[in-house]
Design a protein around this motif. Structure first.
Motif, short mmCIF file in Angstrom:
data_model
loop_
_atom_site.label_atom_id
_atom_site.label_comp_id
_atom_site.label_asym_id
_atom_site.label_seq_id
_atom_site.Cartn_x
_atom_site.Cartn_y
_atom_site.Cartn_z
N GLN A 2 64.34 36.75 -15.51
CA GLN A 2 65.33 37.81 -15.74
C GLN A 2 66.19 38.04 -14.50
N TYR A 3 65.57 37.98 -13.32
CA TYR A 3 66.34 38.13 -12.08
C TYR A 3 67.39 37.02 -11.97
N ALA A 4 67.03 35.84 -12.42
CA ALA A 4 67.97 34.71 -12.37
C ALA A 4 69.21 34.99 -13.22
N VAL A 5 68.99 35.58 -14.39
CA VAL A 5 70.12 35.91 -15.28
C VAL A 5 71.00 36.98 -14.64
N VAL A 6 70.38 37.98 -14.01
CA VAL A 6 71.15 39.03 -13.33
C VAL A 6 72.03 38.42 -12.25
N LEU A 7 71.45 37.57 -11.42
CA LEU A 7 72.20 36.95 -10.32
C LEU A 7 73.30 36.03 -10.84
N LEU A 8 73.10 35.50 -12.06
CA LEU A 8 74.13 34.65 -12.67
C LEU A 8 75.44 35.41 -12.82
N GLY A 9 75.36 36.75 -12.97
CA GLY A 9 76.56 37.57 -13.11
C GLY A 9 77.47 37.53 -11.91
N PHE A 10 76.91 37.22 -10.72
CA PHE A 10 77.74 37.17 -9.52
C PHE A 10 78.66 35.95 -9.50
N GLY A 11 78.50 35.06 -10.45
CA GLY A 11 79.42 33.93 -10.56
C GLY A 11 80.53 34.17 -11.56
#
Length: 343
Positions: free
Chosen positions: A67-76
């Motif tokens: 889930q953290y990976a998906v959140v960080l994906l938003g920064f792209g």
């Protein structure tokens, strides 16, 4: 302290698998780090008899870190750039996503396949491969073997797309002086970022277009990624209603609501506002790289909890479903590009 004491062995195991997976993914980008992590995890688990000490860390990695990976994906996600590109590609994206999900639903019933695997393959094929599967898995409560099955199917057709689509584009007569047509095609018909990059870069290399095709394809791909938001929210609502009907109890939506998607949206907004204010997009690169690494860690955990023999035995129907979604998406993309004169 209890957190570290309980989970350190599983976290360390996932980290140990992730590092060589990252290196192999960079050397063989057409395959990608997440697939290597699943494979190494599945092989390694056959040599470890007592898995109990690793289970808390493995479970945490496959659920929370995913889930953290998906959140960080938003920064792209720069929403201004995505929306600008979406003016041209959005009709194609909506149609391809709808096509894939309809095919997945119909074949799920026709082939009598488990609903969660069908959902993961349909979403992964239509939106953005591993990232969409990562976002969807916790929402529908998919287990590690179901995620591994879906990732494996997506990987197979990623590789085929990266190898075949440049030749298909040339055969169909896509413009070789502009990367726009093939960029839209790759960005909408190929699901995982690594394979989108491989196919678009091949087109740029063959016709000496610099990075024009790649830039177009990646931006279209990012536009598709936004579909994660409505899809996960719909699946959460559907799961709550289904549980209510089966159990006869009123299940609050907040119990299954994907709150991490809200953080994904927040990260996208932060990126958009900061970029508009003059912050360089390169500032957000570390977040994007960390997102990729977290996905690889989560895939290592999923591979570690997957029975490779069972996975191989149950592979026929999921592959047929993945192939049907892949063919359907490709046909719809090409048809719409022809009628919209993006050629």
């Amino acid at each position: 302290m209890n957190f570290i004491k309980e989970k350190w062995k599983g976290l360390l195991m996932c980290l140990a698998i992730s590092i060589p997976s990252v290196l192999l993914g960079k050397k063989f980008p057409i395959i990608g780090g997440p697939v290597f992590a699943i494979l190494i995890g599945m092989v390694l688990t056959t040599f470890i008899k007592n898995k109990e000490p690793y289970e808390p860390g493995i479970k945490y990695t496959s659920k929370k870190i995913l889930q953290y990976a998906v959140v960080l994906l938003g920064f792209g996600m720069n929403l201004e750039v995505v929306m600008e590109t979406g003016k041209q590609s959005l009709p194609i994206i909506i149609c391809t996503i709808s096509t894939s999900l309809i095919i997945a639903y119909l074949l799920h019933r026709k082939l009598d396949m488990p609903g969660k695997i069908s959902t993961l393959i349909g979403v992964g094929s239509s939106i953005c491969g591993g990232s969409a599967i990562a976002a969807t898995a916790p929402v529908i409560d998919a287990n590690e073997e179901e995620v591994a099955q879906a990732i494996s199917v997506i990987f197979l057709f990623n590789v085929l797309a990266a190898l075949l689509f440049p030749s298909l584009g040339a055969l169909l007569g896509f413009s070789t002086t502009s990367g726009e047509a093939f960029g839209v095609f790759a960005g909408t018909a190929v699901n995982d970022t690594s394979s989108v990059t491989a196919a678009a870069s091949t087109w740029d290399s063959i016709y000496q277009l610099g990075s024009r095709t790649l830039d177009k394809a990646v931006t279209v791909k990012l536009t598709r990624t936004l579909a994660i938001i409505p899809i996960t929210l719909f699946l959460a609502f559907r799961r709550a209603r289904k549980a209510e009907m089966e159990n006869g109890n009123n299940i609050p939506l907040k119990q299954v609501f994907p709150f991490f998607i809200l953080f994904f949206i927040g990260a996208s907004i932060i990126t958009t506002v900061a970029t508009s204010a003059g912050v360089s997009p390169e500032f957000f690169l570390p977040f994007k790289e960390l997102s990729k690494f977290f996905i690889i860690m989560a895939m290592a955990a999923i591979g570690f909890n997957t029975d490779i023999v069972k996975l191989v035995k149950s592979g026929g129907k999921p592959i047929l479903l993945g192939m049907s979604c892949w063919i359907g998406i490709t046909a719809v993309t090409l048809t719409l590009q022809h009628f919209m004169h993006i050629w």
